[in-house]
Design a protein around this motif. Structure first.
Motif, PDB file in Angstrom:
ATOM      1  N   GLN A  81      11.316   4.910   7.940  1.00 25.61           N
ATOM      2  CA  GLN A  81      11.873   4.430   6.681  1.00 25.61           C
ATOM      3  C   GLN A  81      10.734   4.103   5.714  1.00 25.61           C
ATOM      4  O   GLN A  81       9.809   3.389   6.066  1.00 25.61           O
ATOM      5  CB  GLN A  81      12.722   3.192   6.926  1.00 25.61           C
ATOM      6  CG  GLN A  81      13.400   2.663   5.676  1.00 25.61           C
ATOM      7  CD  GLN A  81      14.284   1.464   5.956  1.00 25.61           C
ATOM      8  OE1 GLN A  81      14.427   1.059   7.114  1.00 25.61           O
ATOM      9  NE2 GLN A  81      14.863   0.895   4.939  1.00 25.61           N
TER      10      GLN A  81
ATOM     11  N   GLN B 231       8.835   2.307   2.880  1.00 26.75           N
ATOM     12  CA  GLN B 231       8.849   0.948   2.364  1.00 26.75           C
ATOM     13  C   GLN B 231       7.850   0.802   1.230  1.00 26.75           C
ATOM     14  O   GLN B 231       6.797   1.453   1.234  1.00 26.75           O
ATOM     15  CB  GLN B 231       8.535  -0.044   3.474  1.00 26.75           C
ATOM     16  CG  GLN B 231       9.598  -0.076   4.570  1.00 26.75           C
ATOM     17  CD  GLN B 231       9.293  -1.095   5.648  1.00 26.75           C
ATOM     18  OE1 GLN B 231       8.140  -1.275   6.024  1.00 26.75           O
ATOM     19  NE2 GLN B 231      10.321  -1.759   6.145  1.00 26.75           N
TER      20      GLN B 231
ATOM     21  N   VAL C 286       5.834  -2.045  -1.433  1.00 28.92           N
ATOM     22  CA  VAL C 286       5.457  -3.407  -1.818  1.00 28.92           C
ATOM     23  C   VAL C 286       4.920  -3.333  -3.237  1.00 28.92           C
ATOM     24  O   VAL C 286       3.816  -2.837  -3.466  1.00 28.92           O
ATOM     25  CB  VAL C 286       4.421  -4.005  -0.862  1.00 28.92           C
ATOM     26  CG1 VAL C 286       4.034  -5.409  -1.333  1.00 28.92           C
ATOM     27  CG2 VAL C 286       4.966  -4.056   0.564  1.00 28.92           C
TER      28      VAL C 286
ATOM     29  N   CYS D 266       1.305  -0.947  -6.210  1.00 23.97           N
ATOM     30  CA  CYS D 266       2.315  -0.591  -5.215  1.00 23.97           C
ATOM     31  C   CYS D 266       1.645  -0.011  -3.989  1.00 23.97           C
ATOM     32  O   CYS D 266       0.735   0.817  -4.095  1.00 23.97           O
ATOM     33  CB  CYS D 266       3.288   0.415  -5.807  1.00 23.97           C
ATOM     34  SG  CYS D 266       4.565   0.997  -4.666  1.00 23.97           S
TER      35      CYS D 266
ATOM     36  N   VAL E 219       2.736   1.922  -0.420  1.00 28.80           N
ATOM     37  CA  VAL E 219       3.854   2.642   0.184  1.00 28.80           C
ATOM     38  C   VAL E 219       3.541   2.917   1.645  1.00 28.80           C
ATOM     39  O   VAL E 219       2.396   3.271   1.985  1.00 28.80           O
ATOM     40  CB  VAL E 219       4.129   3.968  -0.548  1.00 28.80           C
ATOM     41  CG1 VAL E 219       5.481   4.545  -0.115  1.00 28.80           C
ATOM     42  CG2 VAL E 219       4.110   3.781  -2.058  1.00 28.80           C
ATOM     43  N   SER E 220       4.527   2.775   2.496  1.00 27.38           N
ATOM     44  CA  SER E 220       4.334   3.062   3.914  1.00 27.38           C
ATOM     45  C   SER E 220       5.597   3.674   4.485  1.00 27.38           C
ATOM     46  O   SER E 220       6.652   3.684   3.851  1.00 27.38           O
ATOM     47  CB  SER E 220       3.976   1.774   4.657  1.00 27.38           C
ATOM     48  OG  SER E 220       5.036   0.840   4.561  1.00 27.38           O
ATOM     49  N   GLY E 221       5.476   4.182   5.704  1.00 30.05           N
ATOM     50  CA  GLY E 221       6.656   4.663   6.404  1.00 30.05           C
ATOM     51  C   GLY E 221       6.832   6.157   6.489  1.00 30.05           C
ATOM     52  O   GLY E 221       7.841   6.625   6.988  1.00 30.05           O
TER      53      GLY E 221
ATOM     54  N   HIS F  75      11.720   8.880  -3.153  1.00 31.91           N
ATOM     55  CA  HIS F  75      11.961   7.525  -2.654  1.00 31.91           C
ATOM     56  C   HIS F  75      11.419   6.526  -3.660  1.00 31.91           C
ATOM     57  O   HIS F  75      10.326   6.725  -4.206  1.00 31.91           O
ATOM     58  CB  HIS F  75      11.264   7.302  -1.303  1.00 31.91           C
ATOM     59  CG  HIS F  75      11.722   8.209  -0.217  1.00 31.91           C
ATOM     60  ND1 HIS F  75      11.245   9.498  -0.078  1.00 31.91           N
ATOM     61  CD2 HIS F  75      12.622   8.030   0.783  1.00 31.91           C
ATOM     62  CE1 HIS F  75      11.816  10.050   0.964  1.00 31.91           C
ATOM     63  NE2 HIS F  75      12.657   9.199   1.513  1.00 31.91           N
TER      64      HIS F  75
ATOM     65  N   GLY G 100      11.082   2.111  -4.654  1.00 34.64           N
ATOM     66  CA  GLY G 100      11.170   0.742  -4.191  1.00 34.64           C
ATOM     67  C   GLY G 100      12.255  -0.034  -4.908  1.00 34.64           C
ATOM     68  O   GLY G 100      12.973   0.508  -5.745  1.00 34.64           O
TER      69      GLY G 100
END
Length: 115
Positions: free
Chosen positions: A1, A3, A5, A22, A24-26, A104, A106
């Motif tokens: 998923q 994610q 921040v 920002c 981004v991970s996942g 995608h 946030g």
């Protein structure tokens, strides 16, 4: 998923600078495109700027070219900067990422420009 921040928003006075960050991970395959959309109150969402793994950037016109974007695809981080905000920059800003296109996004971060 995937994610996100997002940070750096809040209440800012006209003429002041702004940096949104920002992380981004996942994604096991990483990303080749990152960027920022924004949604002003009562208006549709619009693309502010995007950056690609090739280094190319794209700013279609939202923000009248006053915003610059930078990114690190090794770290999956992307920043959006402007040196001088206007009241019409008030919006929820969304960090987005994807493969070639921004698929995608946030949850968004509020930026309010007011004296």
């Amino acid at each position: 998923q995937v994610q996100f921040v997002e940070s750096g928003g809040g209440l800012v006075k006209p003429g002041e600078p702004l940096t949104l960050s920002c992380a981004v991970s996942g994604s096991s395959s990483g990303f080749s495109a990152m960027g920022w959309y924004r949604k002003p109150p009562g208006k549709q969402r619009e693309l502010v700027a995007s950056i690609f793994g090739t280094g190319r950037t794209y700013s279609p016109g939202a923000g009248e070219g006053r915003f610059s974007i930078s990114g690190d695809f090794a770290k999956n981080t992307v920043n959006l900067q402007t040196v001088s905000l206007k009241p019409e920059d008030t919006a929820v800003y969304y960090c987005c990422a994807g493969q070639s296109i921004l698929t995608h996004c946030g949850p968004g971060i509020q930026v309010t420009v007011s004296s």
